[in-house]
Design an enzyme around this catalytic site. Structure first.
Site, PDB file in Angstrom:
ATOM      1  N   HIS A 150      -3.802  -5.077   0.786  1.00  0.00           N
ATOM      2  CA  HIS A 150      -3.255  -5.538   2.064  1.00  0.00           C
ATOM      3  C   HIS A 150      -3.432  -7.040   2.223  1.00  0.00           C
ATOM      4  CE1 HIS A 150      -2.414  -1.618   4.005  1.00  0.00           C
ATOM      5  NE2 HIS A 150      -3.304  -1.204   3.134  1.00  0.00           N
ATOM      6  N   CYS A 177       0.825  -1.220   0.000  1.00  0.00           N
ATOM      7  CA  CYS A 177       0.000   0.000   0.000  1.00  0.00           C
ATOM      8  C   CYS A 177       0.856   1.266   0.000  1.00  0.00           C
ATOM      9  CB  CYS A 177      -0.989  -0.043   1.151  1.00  0.00           C
ATOM     10  SG  CYS A 177      -2.465   0.946   0.837  1.00  0.00           S
ATOM     11  N   GLU A 228      -1.843  -8.842   4.130  1.00  0.00           N
ATOM     12  CA  GLU A 228      -1.616  -9.222   5.533  1.00  0.00           C
ATOM     13  C   GLU A 228      -2.903  -9.289   6.338  1.00  0.00           C
ATOM     14  OE1 GLU A 228      -1.087  -6.306   4.328  1.00  0.00           O
ATOM     15  OE2 GLU A 228      -1.633  -4.752   5.788  1.00  0.00           O
TER      16      GLU A 228
HETATM   17  N1  LIG Z   1      -2.132   6.783   2.678  1.00  0.00           N
HETATM   18  C1  LIG Z   1      -1.987   6.117   1.400  1.00  0.00           C
HETATM   19  C2  LIG Z   1      -1.681   4.641   1.603  1.00  0.00           C
HETATM   20  C3  LIG Z   1      -2.851   3.939   2.211  1.00  0.00           C
HETATM   21  C4  LIG Z   1      -2.488   2.812   3.156  1.00  0.00           C
HETATM   22  O1  LIG Z   1      -1.343   2.369   3.292  1.00  0.00           O
HETATM   23  N2  LIG Z   1      -3.527   2.391   3.855  1.00  0.00           N
HETATM   24  C5  LIG Z   1      -3.358   1.491   4.951  1.00  0.00           C
HETATM   25  C6  LIG Z   1      -4.251   1.930   6.090  1.00  0.00           C
HETATM   26  C7  LIG Z   1      -4.286   0.897   7.176  1.00  0.00           C
HETATM   27  C8  LIG Z   1      -2.946   0.835   7.868  1.00  0.00           C
HETATM   28  O2  LIG Z   1      -2.673   1.754   8.644  1.00  0.00           O
HETATM   29  O3  LIG Z   1      -2.175  -0.130   7.590  1.00  0.00           O
HETATM   30  C9  LIG Z   1      -3.248   6.289   0.541  1.00  0.00           C
HETATM   31  O4  LIG Z   1      -4.286   6.725   1.096  1.00  0.00           O
HETATM   32  O5  LIG Z   1      -3.193   5.974  -0.646  1.00  0.00           O
END
Ligand SMILES: N[C@@H](CCC(=O)NCCCC(=O)O)C(=O)O
Length: 270
Positions: free
Chosen positions: A219, A102, A221
């Site tokens: 994700h 992500c 995970e």
């Molecule tokens: N902020 C970026 C990446 C989004 C992201 O990594 N979301 C994960 C949220 C849950 C966590 O904290 O792991 C975007 O908005 O594109």
């Protein structure tokens, strides 16, 4: 860097889901890295067997890709950027196994010279890939949200279980979606490997990488215990980590630093 408690005290943190997946299907020992800046790339990276770049609600500072300032209130994490961007370049040059999730995939793209769209849901023809940050019910927050088409001849496809593309969805897999941002200009040296129905790039690999070097916008995970595709990504990453650990214990330098650097970061070879 996240604020904890009454006074929003800065802490260096990672979600438990990343620790659990490294201890589980990756079969590794997780080491949480502080957002301590560029020094980690020089001092710590040689002691690591692999790099997993986590997700985060914060966003890469647009200055790193000459983008416009974020809209007021968009979360940023400059300490993280100052740590991960050089760490990524060093890890790629050293051929260290790398899995970027992500925000991590977005950092990978920026670190290697690409750019980001900051709110893809505002772009014509694009879906809303975000999940409300105040969604309290985890099964909803982390549920499958859309399909991604996977390049059957790519690195990601080679990791997936046999028959992954034999179902009614063909060469597509279901993924969750918790992001507002996405890849705009793909970095030189990155190869797109999966796409959402609206064309958003959902997975990339480092072209010419000597080992495992994959980024995913979703994700895995969150659901590796019930989704064989998610589990397969981490098991393959774990095999790469074990091989790298073996090399390090035998005193071998990480593979192909100079060869990888010349191939991936041409300016570094000058
Ligand atoms: N902020 C970026 C990446 C989004 C992201 O990594 N979301 C994960 C949220 C849950 C966590 O904290 O792991 C975007 O908005 O594109």
């Amino acid at each position: 860097m996240k604020g904890f408690g009454t006074f929003n005290t800065p802490n260096h943190a990672a979600s438990d889901s990343y620790v659990r997946v490294v201890l589980g299907p990756v079969r590794g020992l997780p080491v949480l890295l502080p957002a301590a800046g560029e020094c980690l790339a020089e001092e710590l990276l040689p002691r690591l067997d692999a790099l997993l770049l986590t997700g985060s609600r914060s966003n890469v500072w647009p200055r790193h890709y000459d983008g416009p300032p974020h809209a007021e209130g968009t979360p940023e994490d400059h300490a993280r950027d100052a740590t991960t961007l050089p760490l990524i370049r060093a890890a790629v040059a050293a051929g260290l196994p790398l899995l970027a999730i992500c925000r991590g995939m977005q950092e990978l793209n920026v670190a290697l010279g690409g750019t980001l769209d900051q709110r893809i849901q505002d772009l014509p023809g694009r879906m809303d890939h975000s999940t409300p940050s105040d969604q309290p019910y985890a099964p909803v927050r982390t549920a499958k949200a859309h399909l991604v088409r996977v390049d059957r001849g790519g690195f990601l496809a080679s990791l997936l279980p046999a028959g992954w593309d034999a179902g009614p969805c063909g060469a597509s897999i279901a993924v969750n979606s918790l992001h507002n941002q996405g890849i705009a200009r793909l970095a030189p040296g990155l190869v797109a490997e999966a796409w959402a129905p609206d064309g958003t790039i959902e997975a990339v690999r480092v072209g010419g990488a000597l080992g495992f070097a994959l980024g995913v916008q979703w994700h895995p995970e969150y659901d590796w215990e019930r989704d064989p595709n998610s589990r397969a990504i981490f098991e393959a990453f774990g095999r790469a980590v074990a091989a790298a650990a073996g090399r390090r214990q035998q005193g071998a330098a990480p593979v192909g630093i100079r060869a990888a650097e010349a191939a991936l970061l041409p300016q570094a070879a000058e």
